[in-house]
Design a protein around this motif. Structure first.
Motif, PDB file in Angstrom:
ATOM      1  N   ASP A   8       4.059 -41.527  22.297  1.00  0.00           N
ATOM      2  CA  ASP A   8       4.838 -42.460  23.116  1.00  0.00           C
ATOM      3  C   ASP A   8       4.972 -41.945  24.549  1.00  0.00           C
ATOM      4  O   ASP A   8       4.761 -42.683  25.514  1.00  0.00           O
ATOM      5  N   LYS A  42      11.164 -48.570  23.507  1.00  0.00           N
ATOM      6  CA  LYS A  42      10.173 -48.720  22.436  1.00  0.00           C
ATOM      7  C   LYS A  42      10.724 -48.006  21.197  1.00  0.00           C
ATOM      8  O   LYS A  42      11.168 -46.863  21.271  1.00  0.00           O
ATOM      9  N   GLY A  74       9.953 -46.784  17.262  1.00  0.00           N
ATOM     10  CA  GLY A  74       8.926 -46.526  16.263  1.00  0.00           C
ATOM     11  C   GLY A  74       9.532 -46.208  14.917  1.00  0.00           C
ATOM     12  O   GLY A  74      10.346 -46.976  14.378  1.00  0.00           O
ATOM     13  N   ASP A 116       7.775 -51.137  17.020  1.00  0.00           N
ATOM     14  CA  ASP A 116       6.594 -50.920  16.198  1.00  0.00           C
ATOM     15  C   ASP A 116       7.111 -50.633  14.787  1.00  0.00           C
ATOM     16  O   ASP A 116       7.559 -49.516  14.510  1.00  0.00           O
ATOM     17  N   ILE A 151       7.380 -57.349  18.662  1.00  0.00           N
ATOM     18  CA  ILE A 151       7.102 -56.381  17.598  1.00  0.00           C
ATOM     19  C   ILE A 151       5.589 -56.235  17.478  1.00  0.00           C
ATOM     20  O   ILE A 151       4.835 -57.165  17.793  1.00  0.00           O
ATOM     21  N   THR A 152       5.138 -55.050  17.018  1.00  0.00           N
ATOM     22  CA  THR A 152       3.698 -54.748  17.020  1.00  0.00           C
ATOM     23  C   THR A 152       3.240 -54.231  15.652  1.00  0.00           C
ATOM     24  O   THR A 152       2.740 -53.115  15.538  1.00  0.00           O
ATOM     25  N   PRO A 153       3.375 -55.020  14.600  1.00  0.00           N
ATOM     26  CA  PRO A 153       2.965 -54.540  13.261  1.00  0.00           C
ATOM     27  C   PRO A 153       1.444 -54.505  13.131  1.00  0.00           C
ATOM     28  O   PRO A 153       0.731 -55.308  13.756  1.00  0.00           O
ATOM     29  N   ASN A 154       0.949 -53.572  12.316  1.00  0.00           N
ATOM     30  CA  ASN A 154      -0.468 -53.659  11.954  1.00  0.00           C
ATOM     31  C   ASN A 154      -0.619 -54.698  10.847  1.00  0.00           C
ATOM     32  O   ASN A 154       0.369 -55.323  10.420  1.00  0.00           O
ATOM     33  N   LYS A 207      -2.476 -57.682  15.520  1.00  0.00           N
ATOM     34  CA  LYS A 207      -3.576 -56.765  15.817  1.00  0.00           C
ATOM     35  C   LYS A 207      -4.670 -56.912  14.758  1.00  0.00           C
ATOM     36  O   LYS A 207      -4.392 -56.957  13.562  1.00  0.00           O
ATOM     37  N   GLY A 225      -1.235 -47.271  17.074  1.00  0.00           N
ATOM     38  CA  GLY A 225      -0.115 -48.219  17.055  1.00  0.00           C
ATOM     39  C   GLY A 225       1.044 -47.752  17.915  1.00  0.00           C
ATOM     40  O   GLY A 225       1.612 -48.533  18.691  1.00  0.00           O
ATOM     41  N   CYS A 226       1.405 -46.474  17.803  1.00  0.00           N
ATOM     42  CA  CYS A 226       2.473 -45.911  18.639  1.00  0.00           C
ATOM     43  C   CYS A 226       2.113 -46.047  20.104  1.00  0.00           C
ATOM     44  O   CYS A 226       2.928 -46.458  20.949  1.00  0.00           O
ATOM     45  N   SER A 254       2.078 -49.810  21.569  1.00  0.00           N
ATOM     46  CA  SER A 254       3.401 -50.407  21.744  1.00  0.00           C
ATOM     47  C   SER A 254       4.140 -49.783  22.921  1.00  0.00           C
ATOM     48  O   SER A 254       4.822 -50.485  23.683  1.00  0.00           O
TER      49      SER A 254
END
Length: 497
Positions: free
Chosen positions: A27, A81, A83, A109, A139-142, A179, A222-223, A226
């Motif tokens: 981050d 942010k 995580g 995330d 939000i940034t989910p896989n 993503k 991912g980290c 985001s």
């Protein structure tokens, strides 16, 4: 949004990764690479490397709350942010802090699924995380985490990913960055999804195309993504350009990850690869540092000039008239071509102020040359330039012909700087009885001193802004001119062959 050109202040709330590729360490690197000032509150201490997680230690939540309050009590945040949040109490502690502080940009995330596919949160914690999502802007989910939030099986096709993102966006009133890294095919698209489109200029889906990169250096992507999006959002003010810029940066960083040679599993990305390639890692000296180093770098030459027979005789009035006359004649010849060199500096200068300054210098050199010719040499045409004069002029004219303004400015600087320094000291000994009084007074002319200050400012600023290779070339040109100055002052004392 960060005002003006101010650096965004971004807080990351996450767990650690001692190998530096994921978690809070990633981050902070991502925030810095995106142009932000990163801060960190640790939610969990994770013993992990590029091959997996070995152990997790979760500090007491009252200590987590103390960390959060310590930051927000002192720093105005532009973005947050979030995580890894390991457990319901941790999630609720962060939620309570968000309710109190209301940061302007919040990106979550949702770390829920391990690389192995195992769930990282129990049922209570998963529900607490769902309750946290409406406090986020994005939000940034896989793919796997998006499926859990949507209550579906993990999607394998991009249209199914978008459909699940719509469901999650509608359920939690949040933008979803969907993503495509885990879907089938060579294409790796991403998309901002906002049901209703209120936060995306009326659009529900904004897609960002991408191609799959053949690499195993994907640890912490991912980290990193985001954090970069959060920082760019605070800097740019809207989600689409922030996501586009973050995605371009991530692609570049993934491509260069293998060059780091970190770990024997899925290695990290190279967060600063682009910055290192475009800007390098060498520091650049401030103009005042350049000024000090350059002046001290010719101390030997300045001392040698002071020790010359010609300069000592000029100072105490014992210099023979023949030597003085020879020097004036050579100076007149020098100034004629020196004016041409300054005119070329004016032509190459990038700003009107610098163009005007060098043009005035060229004019001044011609006026001085005319004065020497009429007032001191009695209108007699000087002889041909001597070898020393010719060598100095060849150096300056060749430097001008190469067309690098910065190097040319460095080359002409000693004729200002060394003359002004010597002239100030000679002016002090110009008594009424001194045979060369009028000439010595011209050395210490205040207007020339002011011009020297401006020439020095221009040259040292150019050197400060230049790359290392150009700065070295400037120094070499400057040093060479200083050596020519020494030879020029020494020439009148050299017996004619």
């Amino acid at each position: 949004m960060s005002g003006g050109n101010r650096v965004p202040r971004v807080l990351a709330i996450a767990g650690t990764d001692p190998t530096g590729g994921a978690g809070i360490q990633a981050d902070l690197k991502s925030i810095a690479a995106a142009g932000g000032y990163g801060m960190a509150v640790v939610t969990a201490l994770v013993a992990q490397n590029t091959r997996g997680v070995r152990s997790v230690h979760v500090p007491p939540t009252d200590f987590l709350a103390a960390q959060l309050d310590a930051v927000s009590d002192d720093v105005t945040l532009d973005a947050v942010k979030i995580g890894m949040l390991a457990g319901r109490e941790v999630i609720e502690t962060v939620a309570a802090w968000l309710h109190r502080t209301r940061p302007p940009v919040v990106v979550i995330d949702p770390v829920m699924i391990a690389t192995s596919g195992d769930r990282l949160l129990d049922a209570d914690a998963e529900q607490a995380l769902r309750d946290l999502l409406p406090l986020a802007d994005l939000i940034t989910p896989n793919v796997a985490e998006l499926a859990v939030l949507a209550g579906r099986a993990a999607a394998t096709r991009w249209p199914d990913v978008l459909e699940q993102a719509r469901e999650v966006s509608a359920a939690h009133d949040v933008i979803v960055l969907a993503k495509g890294g885990h879907v089938e095919g060579d294409a790796v698209p991403d998309a901002l999804v906002d049901v209703g489109g209120a936060r995306l200029d009326g659009r529900e889906v904004v897609e960002f195309p991408g191609a799959r990169i053949a690499t195993t250096n994907t640890h912490g992507t991912g980290c990193s993504l985001s954090s970069a999006v959060a920082t760019h959002r605070a800097r740019l003010g809207s989600w689409e350009p922030a996501t586009a810029e973050a995605k371009r940066w991530l692609t570049e960083s993934i491509r260069h990850g293998a060059s780091l040679e970190v770990g024997r599993g899925n290695g990290p990305i190279s967060h600063f690869a682009g910055m290192w390639a475009r800007g390098g890692t060498a520091t650049r000296p401030a103009p005042e540092q350049v000024e000090r180093e350059w002046w001290e770098g010719v101390a030997d030459i300045r001392t040698a000039i002071d020790d010359l027979e010609f300069v000592r005789g000029l100072s105490d009035g014992t210099l023979p008239e023949e030597a003085f006359g020879w020097y004036l004649a050579q100076d007149a010849l020098y100034l004629r071509d020196y004016a041409r060199v300054l005119a070329e500096a004016s032509r190459l200068a990038p700003t009107l102020d610098e163009q005007a300054f060098w043009a005035a210098g060229a004019h001044g050199a011609l006026v001085t040359e005319l004065s020497l010719h009429t007032d001191w040499l009695g209108g007699i045409t000087p002889p041909e330039p001597g070898p020393t004069t010719t060598a100095y002029l060849d150096h300056l004219l060749a430097t001008a012909a190469r067309g690098d303004y910065r190097v040319l400015v460095a080359a002409v600087l000693p004729c200002y700087w060394i003359y002004a320094d010597l002239g100030e000291r000679l002016r002090r000994v110009a008594t009424d009885e001194h045979p060369y009084r009028e000439w010595l007074l011209t050395y210490g002319d205040p207007a020339f001193a002011a011009a020297t200050e401006q020439a020095t400012r221009i040259a040292t600023r150019l050197a400060s802004d230049a790359d290392e290779a150009t700065r070295r070339a400037m120094w070499r040109a400057y040093r060479a001119s200083a050596e020519h100055e020494l030879a020029f002052f020494a020439a009148p004392s050299v017996p004619a062959s």
